[in-house]
Design a protein around this motif. Structure first.
Motif, PDB file in Angstrom:
ATOM      1  N   SER A 103      38.232  20.853 -49.018  1.00 34.26           N
ATOM      2  CA  SER A 103      38.160  22.237 -49.630  1.00 34.26           C
ATOM      3  C   SER A 103      39.316  22.410 -50.642  1.00 34.26           C
ATOM      4  O   SER A 103      39.456  23.366 -51.492  1.00 34.26           O
ATOM      5  N   ARG A 104      40.004  21.470 -51.138  1.00 32.81           N
ATOM      6  CA  ARG A 104      40.892  21.604 -52.371  1.00 32.81           C
ATOM      7  C   ARG A 104      40.704  21.610 -53.607  1.00 32.81           C
ATOM      8  O   ARG A 104      41.160  22.158 -54.409  1.00 32.81           O
ATOM      9  N   GLY A 105      39.383  21.047 -53.823  1.00 27.92           N
ATOM     10  CA  GLY A 105      38.989  20.837 -55.104  1.00 27.92           C
ATOM     11  C   GLY A 105      39.653  19.920 -56.154  1.00 27.92           C
ATOM     12  O   GLY A 105      39.946  20.049 -57.254  1.00 27.92           O
ATOM     13  N   VAL A 106      40.403  18.778 -55.374  1.00 24.47           N
ATOM     14  CA  VAL A 106      41.049  17.720 -55.981  1.00 24.47           C
ATOM     15  C   VAL A 106      40.486  16.415 -56.064  1.00 24.47           C
ATOM     16  O   VAL A 106      39.874  15.999 -55.003  1.00 24.47           O
ATOM     17  N   GLY A 107      40.339  15.750 -57.381  1.00 19.58           N
ATOM     18  CA  GLY A 107      39.750  14.772 -57.345  1.00 19.58           C
ATOM     19  C   GLY A 107      40.645  13.263 -57.424  1.00 19.58           C
ATOM     20  O   GLY A 107      41.749  13.714 -57.858  1.00 19.58           O
ATOM     21  N   LEU A 108      40.337  12.219 -57.052  1.00 16.99           N
ATOM     22  CA  LEU A 108      41.115  11.147 -57.041  1.00 16.99           C
ATOM     23  C   LEU A 108      40.628   9.976 -57.539  1.00 16.99           C
ATOM     24  O   LEU A 108      39.423   9.667 -57.445  1.00 16.99           O
ATOM     25  N   LEU A 109      41.415   9.248 -58.395  1.00 17.85           N
ATOM     26  CA  LEU A 109      41.185   7.922 -59.054  1.00 17.85           C
ATOM     27  C   LEU A 109      41.865   6.964 -58.444  1.00 17.85           C
ATOM     28  O   LEU A 109      43.167   6.906 -58.668  1.00 17.85           O
ATOM     29  N   PHE A 110      41.390   5.812 -57.760  1.00 15.95           N
ATOM     30  CA  PHE A 110      42.608   4.590 -57.309  1.00 15.95           C
ATOM     31  C   PHE A 110      42.502   3.731 -58.087  1.00 15.95           C
ATOM     32  O   PHE A 110      41.767   3.537 -59.199  1.00 15.95           O
ATOM     33  N   GLN A 111      43.224   2.631 -57.623  1.00 12.87           N
ATOM     34  CA  GLN A 111      43.457   1.463 -58.141  1.00 12.87           C
ATOM     35  C   GLN A 111      41.910   0.638 -58.298  1.00 12.87           C
ATOM     36  O   GLN A 111      41.735  -0.133 -59.388  1.00 12.87           O
ATOM     37  N   ASP A 112      41.353   0.685 -57.185  1.00 10.67           N
ATOM     38  CA  ASP A 112      40.013  -0.118 -57.086  1.00 10.67           C
ATOM     39  C   ASP A 112      38.799   1.301 -57.395  1.00 10.67           C
ATOM     40  O   ASP A 112      39.028   2.269 -57.006  1.00 10.67           O
ATOM     41  N   LEU A 154      32.093  14.360 -62.888  1.00  5.90           N
ATOM     42  CA  LEU A 154      30.753  14.871 -62.500  1.00  5.90           C
ATOM     43  C   LEU A 154      30.868  15.775 -61.229  1.00  5.90           C
ATOM     44  O   LEU A 154      30.348  16.619 -60.996  1.00  5.90           O
ATOM     45  N   SER A 155      31.916  15.539 -60.496  1.00  2.11           N
ATOM     46  CA  SER A 155      32.270  16.276 -59.227  1.00  2.11           C
ATOM     47  C   SER A 155      32.921  17.622 -59.245  1.00  2.11           C
ATOM     48  O   SER A 155      33.256  18.439 -58.466  1.00  2.11           O
ATOM     49  N   LYS A 156      33.446  17.821 -60.757  1.00  2.00           N
ATOM     50  CA  LYS A 156      33.784  19.294 -61.061  1.00  2.00           C
ATOM     51  C   LYS A 156      35.235  19.576 -60.388  1.00  2.00           C
ATOM     52  O   LYS A 156      35.356  20.396 -59.742  1.00  2.00           O
ATOM     53  N   PRO A 157      36.137  18.397 -60.313  1.00  5.23           N
ATOM     54  CA  PRO A 157      37.246  18.852 -59.453  1.00  5.23           C
ATOM     55  C   PRO A 157      37.836  19.631 -60.380  1.00  5.23           C
ATOM     56  O   PRO A 157      38.018  19.995 -61.517  1.00  5.23           O
ATOM     57  N   CYS A 158      39.067  20.551 -59.697  1.00  4.95           N
ATOM     58  CA  CYS A 158      39.801  21.493 -60.372  1.00  4.95           C
ATOM     59  C   CYS A 158      41.296  20.789 -60.947  1.00  4.95           C
ATOM     60  O   CYS A 158      42.087  21.507 -61.784  1.00  4.95           O
ATOM     61  N   ALA A 159      41.437  19.606 -60.471  1.00  2.00           N
ATOM     62  CA  ALA A 159      42.622  18.914 -60.768  1.00  2.00           C
ATOM     63  C   ALA A 159      42.638  17.469 -60.267  1.00  2.00           C
ATOM     64  O   ALA A 159      41.715  17.192 -59.431  1.00  2.00           O
ATOM     65  N   VAL A 160      43.374  16.520 -60.853  1.00  2.00           N
ATOM     66  CA  VAL A 160      43.085  15.112 -60.478  1.00  2.00           C
ATOM     67  C   VAL A 160      44.226  14.392 -60.349  1.00  2.00           C
ATOM     68  O   VAL A 160      45.249  14.538 -60.829  1.00  2.00           O
ATOM     69  N   LEU A 161      44.301  13.460 -59.342  1.00  2.00           N
ATOM     70  CA  LEU A 161      45.353  12.630 -59.028  1.00  2.00           C
ATOM     71  C   LEU A 161      44.814  11.192 -59.375  1.00  2.00           C
ATOM     72  O   LEU A 161      43.829  10.739 -58.934  1.00  2.00           O
ATOM     73  N   LEU A 162      45.772  10.313 -59.923  1.00  2.00           N
ATOM     74  CA  LEU A 162      45.456   9.084 -60.616  1.00  2.00           C
ATOM     75  C   LEU A 162      46.566   8.237 -59.773  1.00  2.00           C
ATOM     76  O   LEU A 162      48.002   8.317 -59.928  1.00  2.00           O
ATOM     77  N   ASP A 163      46.040   7.314 -58.773  1.00  2.00           N
ATOM     78  CA  ASP A 163      46.887   6.290 -58.044  1.00  2.00           C
ATOM     79  C   ASP A 163      46.856   5.068 -58.650  1.00  2.00           C
ATOM     80  O   ASP A 163      46.129   4.243 -58.355  1.00  2.00           O
ATOM     81  N   GLU A 164      47.685   4.989 -59.616  1.00  2.00           N
ATOM     82  CA  GLU A 164      47.851   3.662 -60.319  1.00  2.00           C
ATOM     83  C   GLU A 164      46.558   3.188 -60.812  1.00  2.00           C
ATOM     84  O   GLU A 164      46.065   2.074 -60.594  1.00  2.00           O
ATOM     85  N   PRO A 165      45.500   3.791 -61.218  1.00  2.00           N
ATOM     86  CA  PRO A 165      44.100   3.324 -61.522  1.00  2.00           C
ATOM     87  C   PRO A 165      43.990   2.479 -62.826  1.00  2.00           C
ATOM     88  O   PRO A 165      43.057   1.732 -62.772  1.00  2.00           O
ATOM     89  N   PHE A 166      45.064   2.001 -63.377  1.00  2.00           N
ATOM     90  CA  PHE A 166      45.083   0.956 -64.289  1.00  2.00           C
ATOM     91  C   PHE A 166      45.559  -0.432 -63.945  1.00  2.00           C
ATOM     92  O   PHE A 166      45.776  -1.463 -64.631  1.00  2.00           O
ATOM     93  N   SER A 167      46.235  -0.483 -62.814  1.00  2.00           N
ATOM     94  CA  SER A 167      47.189  -1.447 -62.241  1.00  2.00           C
ATOM     95  C   SER A 167      46.475  -3.066 -62.165  1.00  2.00           C
ATOM     96  O   SER A 167      47.154  -4.177 -62.303  1.00  2.00           O
ATOM     97  N   LYS A 168      45.030  -2.994 -62.058  1.00  2.00           N
ATOM     98  CA  LYS A 168      44.487  -4.209 -61.688  1.00  2.00           C
ATOM     99  C   LYS A 168      43.448  -4.473 -62.999  1.00  2.00           C
ATOM    100  O   LYS A 168      42.791  -5.530 -62.880  1.00  2.00           O
ATOM    101  N   LEU A 169      43.783  -3.927 -64.179  1.00  2.00           N
ATOM    102  CA  LEU A 169      43.155  -4.304 -65.319  1.00  2.00           C
ATOM    103  C   LEU A 169      43.973  -5.104 -66.232  1.00  2.00           C
ATOM    104  O   LEU A 169      45.104  -5.010 -66.112  1.00  2.00           O
ATOM    105  N   ASP A 170      43.239  -6.009 -66.920  1.00  2.00           N
ATOM    106  CA  ASP A 170      44.045  -7.012 -67.959  1.00  2.00           C
ATOM    107  C   ASP A 170      44.496  -5.978 -69.188  1.00  2.00           C
ATOM    108  O   ASP A 170      44.261  -4.849 -69.298  1.00  2.00           O
TER     109      ASP A 170
END
Length: 207
Positions: A77-86, A149-165
């Motif tokens: 119910s928070r409207g917060v989106g997450l983007l993870f390492q994977d 596309l999920s229309k979050p109101c805020a976004v949390l990024l948990d080291e989303p680039f750490s596994k990329l070259d």
């Protein structure tokens, strides 16, 4: 217009040891970066903001989205989106199916929305593909677009680039931060990488 994400005197402790202390207003389109080594409490802060902090931790302080206090709301119910390492794409759904999962239920012309989204991330014609056939960078782009596309109101990024070259990491940083700015989303990034923090371009604290 999106609202700011406000962390009001947030303090998180574990066995009476303070891990995190944050008092910050994150404006729409800005990325607030929390840096620190593994185990310093970065992901614990994300868990508190997202609404799934383990009861092992003691937390105080408030989380607001604009004029809405979301501190005690359930995660969904928070409207917060997450983007993870994977990327965490659903293996039983096509690329289009993954994007469609992010769309609000009553979205009109879903197929057109998905096709436009694929164009936006340079994956036109990939809708019917199995996610397993995508490269790492392509999967990351689909995960980002599903989040938007999920229309979050805020976004949390948990080291989303750490596994990329290195090259792909730079490309994904540019894409993620430009999309978040364009969408006007207040975002919180946790990372141990100085280049991630510099690319984010917003305020920064180190744990």
């Amino acid at each position: 217009m999106n609202d700011s994400l406000i962390l009001k005197q947030v303090r998180i402790q574990l066995e009476n040891r303070c891990l995190v202390g944050v008092d910050q207003i994150i404006s729409p389109g800005d990325v607030f970066t929390v840096m620190g080594p593994s185990g310093s409490g970065k992901s614990t802060l994300l868990a508190y903001v997202a609404g799934f902090l383990s009861p092992t931790f003691q937390a105080e302080g408030e989380i607001w989205l604009g004029n809405r206090d979301i501190t005690h709301l359930p995660a969904e119910s928070r409207g917060v989106g997450l983007l993870f390492q994977d990327p965490l794409l659903f293996p039983h759904l096509s690329v289009a199916g993954n994007l469609g999962f992010g769309l609000p239920q009553h979205t009109p012309n879903k197929a057109e929305c998905i096709e436009r989204a694929l164009e936006q991330i340079n994956l036109s014609g990939f809708g019917n593909r199995d996610p397993a056939t995508l490269s790492g960078g392509q999967k990351s782009r689909v995960a980002l677009m599903r989040l938007l596309l999920s229309k979050p109101c805020a976004v949390l990024l948990d080291e989303p680039f750490s596994k990329l070259d290195t090259t792909l990491r730079r490309e994904m940083r540019d894409l993620v931060f430009s999309q978040l700015r364009e969408a006007g989303l207040p975002s919180l990034l946790v990372t141990h990488d100085q280049e991630d923090a510099q690319a984010a371009g917003g305020p920064l604290i180190e744990l």
